[in-house]
Structure formats: C-alpha cells, structure tokens
Design a protein around this motif. Sequence first.
Motif, PDB file in Angstrom:
ATOM      1  N   ALA A 236      24.332  51.710  28.878  1.00 24.44           N
ATOM      2  CA  ALA A 236      25.404  50.766  28.831  1.00 24.44           C
ATOM      3  C   ALA A 236      25.799  50.313  30.519  1.00 24.44           C
ATOM      4  CB  ALA A 236      26.362  51.056  28.295  1.00 24.44           C
ATOM      5  N   LEU A 237      26.345  49.443  30.672  1.00 23.89           N
ATOM      6  CA  LEU A 237      26.565  48.992  32.139  1.00 23.89           C
ATOM      7  C   LEU A 237      28.017  48.390  32.259  1.00 23.89           C
ATOM      8  CD1 LEU A 237      24.895  47.575  34.842  1.00 23.89           C
ATOM      9  CD2 LEU A 237      25.447  45.576  33.055  1.00 23.89           C
ATOM     10  N   LEU A 238      28.579  48.909  33.213  1.00 32.71           N
ATOM     11  CA  LEU A 238      29.998  48.042  33.576  1.00 32.71           C
ATOM     12  C   LEU A 238      29.859  47.109  34.720  1.00 32.71           C
ATOM     13  CD1 LEU A 238      32.911  48.371  33.329  1.00 32.71           C
ATOM     14  CD2 LEU A 238      32.944  50.274  34.943  1.00 32.71           C
ATOM     15  N   CYS A 239      30.190  46.019  34.403  1.00 31.79           N
ATOM     16  CA  CYS A 239      30.232  45.023  35.625  1.00 31.79           C
ATOM     17  C   CYS A 239      31.544  44.563  35.767  1.00 31.79           C
ATOM     18  CB  CYS A 239      29.468  43.711  34.949  1.00 31.79           C
ATOM     19  SG  CYS A 239      29.629  42.088  35.939  1.00 31.79           S
ATOM     20  N   VAL A 240      31.851  44.673  37.205  1.00 35.57           N
ATOM     21  CA  VAL A 240      33.050  44.640  37.711  1.00 35.57           C
ATOM     22  C   VAL A 240      33.284  43.494  38.650  1.00 35.57           C
ATOM     23  CG1 VAL A 240      35.128  45.826  38.969  1.00 35.57           C
ATOM     24  CG2 VAL A 240      33.559  46.996  37.217  1.00 35.57           C
ATOM     25  N   LYS A 241      34.132  42.813  38.732  1.00 42.07           N
ATOM     26  CA  LYS A 241      34.374  41.902  39.892  1.00 42.07           C
ATOM     27  C   LYS A 241      35.805  41.962  40.246  1.00 42.07           C
ATOM     28  CE  LYS A 241      33.848  38.084  42.541  1.00 42.07           C
ATOM     29  NZ  LYS A 241      33.137  37.879  43.610  1.00 42.07           N
ATOM     30  N   GLU A 242      36.000  42.211  41.457  1.00 42.27           N
ATOM     31  CA  GLU A 242      37.375  42.345  42.178  1.00 42.27           C
ATOM     32  C   GLU A 242      37.551  41.172  42.985  1.00 42.27           C
ATOM     33  OE1 GLU A 242      38.598  46.008  44.156  1.00 42.27           O
ATOM     34  OE2 GLU A 242      37.211  47.252  42.809  1.00 42.27           O
ATOM     35  N   ALA A 243      38.610  40.371  42.603  1.00 44.72           N
ATOM     36  CA  ALA A 243      39.131  39.202  43.535  1.00 44.72           C
ATOM     37  C   ALA A 243      39.777  39.620  44.716  1.00 44.72           C
ATOM     38  CB  ALA A 243      39.772  38.192  42.456  1.00 44.72           C
ATOM     39  N   LYS A 244      39.501  38.791  45.767  1.00 43.88           N
ATOM     40  CA  LYS A 244      40.336  39.118  47.085  1.00 43.88           C
ATOM     41  C   LYS A 244      41.509  38.845  46.802  1.00 43.88           C
ATOM     42  CE  LYS A 244      35.999  38.825  49.806  1.00 43.88           C
ATOM     43  NZ  LYS A 244      35.632  38.392  50.890  1.00 43.88           N
ATOM     44  N   THR A 245      42.651  39.503  47.554  1.00 42.04           N
ATOM     45  CA  THR A 245      43.944  38.982  47.524  1.00 42.04           C
ATOM     46  C   THR A 245      44.274  37.891  48.554  1.00 42.04           C
ATOM     47  OG1 THR A 245      44.484  40.765  49.103  1.00 42.04           O
ATOM     48  CG2 THR A 245      44.799  41.613  47.009  1.00 42.04           C
ATOM     49  N   THR A 246      45.305  36.948  48.183  1.00 42.97           N
ATOM     50  CA  THR A 246      45.440  35.871  48.911  1.00 42.97           C
ATOM     51  C   THR A 246      47.121  36.187  49.108  1.00 42.97           C
ATOM     52  OG1 THR A 246      45.741  34.304  47.507  1.00 42.97           O
ATOM     53  CG2 THR A 246      43.697  34.479  48.319  1.00 42.97           C
ATOM     54  N   LEU A 247      47.640  35.167  49.910  1.00 44.12           N
ATOM     55  CA  LEU A 247      48.987  35.048  49.967  1.00 44.12           C
ATOM     56  C   LEU A 247      49.509  34.581  48.866  1.00 44.12           C
ATOM     57  CD1 LEU A 247      49.580  33.610  53.500  1.00 44.12           C
ATOM     58  CD2 LEU A 247      50.139  36.105  52.841  1.00 44.12           C
ATOM     59  N   LEU A 248      48.952  33.472  48.069  1.00 40.96           N
ATOM     60  CA  LEU A 248      49.604  33.059  47.053  1.00 40.96           C
ATOM     61  C   LEU A 248      49.320  34.151  45.577  1.00 40.96           C
ATOM     62  CD1 LEU A 248      48.139  29.488  47.092  1.00 40.96           C
ATOM     63  CD2 LEU A 248      50.364  30.372  47.444  1.00 40.96           C
ATOM     64  N   VAL A 249      48.230  34.806  45.603  1.00 46.94           N
ATOM     65  CA  VAL A 249      47.992  35.795  44.553  1.00 46.94           C
ATOM     66  C   VAL A 249      47.894  37.345  45.287  1.00 46.94           C
ATOM     67  CG1 VAL A 249      46.463  36.320  42.467  1.00 46.94           C
ATOM     68  CG2 VAL A 249      46.845  34.134  43.325  1.00 46.94           C
ATOM     69  N   PRO A 250      48.793  38.006  45.654  1.00 49.35           N
ATOM     70  CA  PRO A 250      48.966  39.198  46.205  1.00 49.35           C
ATOM     71  C   PRO A 250      48.270  40.373  45.579  1.00 49.35           C
ATOM     72  CG  PRO A 250      51.181  38.742  45.760  1.00 49.35           C
ATOM     73  CD  PRO A 250      50.180  37.507  45.369  1.00 49.35           C
ATOM     74  N   GLN A 251      48.170  40.289  44.239  1.00 55.91           N
ATOM     75  CA  GLN A 251      47.737  41.292  43.167  1.00 55.91           C
ATOM     76  C   GLN A 251      46.029  41.389  43.352  1.00 55.91           C
ATOM     77  OE1 GLN A 251      49.452  38.660  41.709  1.00 55.91           O
ATOM     78  NE2 GLN A 251      51.647  39.756  41.484  1.00 55.91           N
ATOM     79  N   ARG A 252      45.612  42.457  43.210  1.00 55.34           N
ATOM     80  CA  ARG A 252      44.111  42.740  43.335  1.00 55.34           C
ATOM     81  C   ARG A 252      43.741  42.444  41.883  1.00 55.34           C
ATOM     82  NH1 ARG A 252      41.038  48.011  44.667  1.00 55.34           N
ATOM     83  NH2 ARG A 252      42.187  48.690  42.599  1.00 55.34           N
ATOM     84  N   ARG A 253      43.265  41.209  41.604  1.00 59.05           N
ATOM     85  CA  ARG A 253      42.796  40.948  40.152  1.00 59.05           C
ATOM     86  C   ARG A 253      41.298  41.612  39.997  1.00 59.05           C
ATOM     87  NH1 ARG A 253      46.001  39.118  36.783  1.00 59.05           N
ATOM     88  NH2 ARG A 253      44.185  38.645  35.530  1.00 59.05           N
ATOM     89  N   ILE A 254      41.287  42.223  38.884  1.00 59.78           N
ATOM     90  CA  ILE A 254      39.731  42.755  38.439  1.00 59.78           C
ATOM     91  C   ILE A 254      39.375  42.432  37.023  1.00 59.78           C
ATOM     92  CG2 ILE A 254      38.847  44.929  37.919  1.00 59.78           C
ATOM     93  CD1 ILE A 254      40.678  46.454  39.932  1.00 59.78           C
ATOM     94  N   ALA A 255      38.341  41.875  36.869  1.00 58.93           N
ATOM     95  CA  ALA A 255      37.679  41.328  35.637  1.00 58.93           C
ATOM     96  C   ALA A 255      36.415  42.268  35.565  1.00 58.93           C
ATOM     97  CB  ALA A 255      37.348  39.677  35.799  1.00 58.93           C
ATOM     98  N   PHE A 256      36.175  42.599  34.301  1.00 56.47           N
ATOM     99  CA  PHE A 256      34.991  43.443  33.909  1.00 56.47           C
ATOM    100  C   PHE A 256      34.661  42.996  32.682  1.00 56.47           C
ATOM    101  CE2 PHE A 256      38.861  45.938  32.729  1.00 56.47           C
ATOM    102  CZ  PHE A 256      38.275  46.492  31.390  1.00 56.47           C
TER     103      PHE A 256
END
Length: 146
Positions: free
Chosen positions: A57-77
């Motif tokens: 099995a494999l875990l694919c993770v993408k962390e979005a960079k934070t911006t001023l408009l979206v200060p939370q670190r978004r993670i999709a996987f």
Amino acid sequence: MNSLWHVVGILVVGSFLSCSSSRQLRHEESSNLRYRTLGTEKYGEGAEYTFNSTKTALLCVKEAKTTLLVPQRRIAFFVFDVTADSILFEDNLANGSVAWNDEFSIIVKIIPGIEESEEKSPHRQPGYIFDLRSKKTKNLERVIVQ
C-alpha cells in the motif's frame, strides 16, 4: 541423450521464470504509473509517495502552501492499494499531519483551531486511525499525560 533432456529442461524452466518475473515487473510498473497518475491528477505536481513496510500500500500526500488568505496548512491524501490497483481511502484536512502508523494503518492527527467552547476536552486528541484491512476509521483516544 540424457544430458540433452537436462539442457532442454533447464531452458524451459528458465523461460517460464523469466516470463513470470517480467509479467510481475510489468504489473509493478503499471501500478507505479497508476498511483503517480492519480496523484498528479488529484493534487498536481509535488505530491509525496510513501509505501508501507511491505510495499502493498502507498500513502500519497500533498501539503498546500500557506498564504495570507489561507493561513492553515491544507493536507490532501489518499491510500492506494498496490495489489488491488485502487484507492482505499482519501481525505483532506486543515492543520494536521498524516503518516503510516504501522503496516496496516495510517494515523491522521488534526491540530484544532481556536475553541470557542468553555468546555475543552484535553483528554482527546483530534484525529483518527484508518485501518486498511477493515477499511474503517477509529477515533484517537489517548490520554495526555501532564
């Protein structure tokens, strides 16, 4: 004559072994292309791929960079089953982390934002564990030792 049969037998066995190993290699390459294609389609470039210890099995993770408009670190996987060549589970969250817990489960930790409620529960860690075998999630219920 007897040695001729031995040579023929060795050649036949050798050809069967080479065919089966190349078939398995083609299947692994196909799965490799499939999960990479899915990762790129879903998240664009920059996704990270991590196998479990047995590479089933494999875990694919993408962390979005934070911006001023979206200060939370978004993670999709997503979790990809290599043998079944399909996605088992997928989610996204703000401010958290995801990693392999063991060979058959991933742990998802969520960092809570500002809690408005007066009643805070310091005994529960927000997040869950996804079990690949049962394909179910369970809450994290760890007691925090202070």
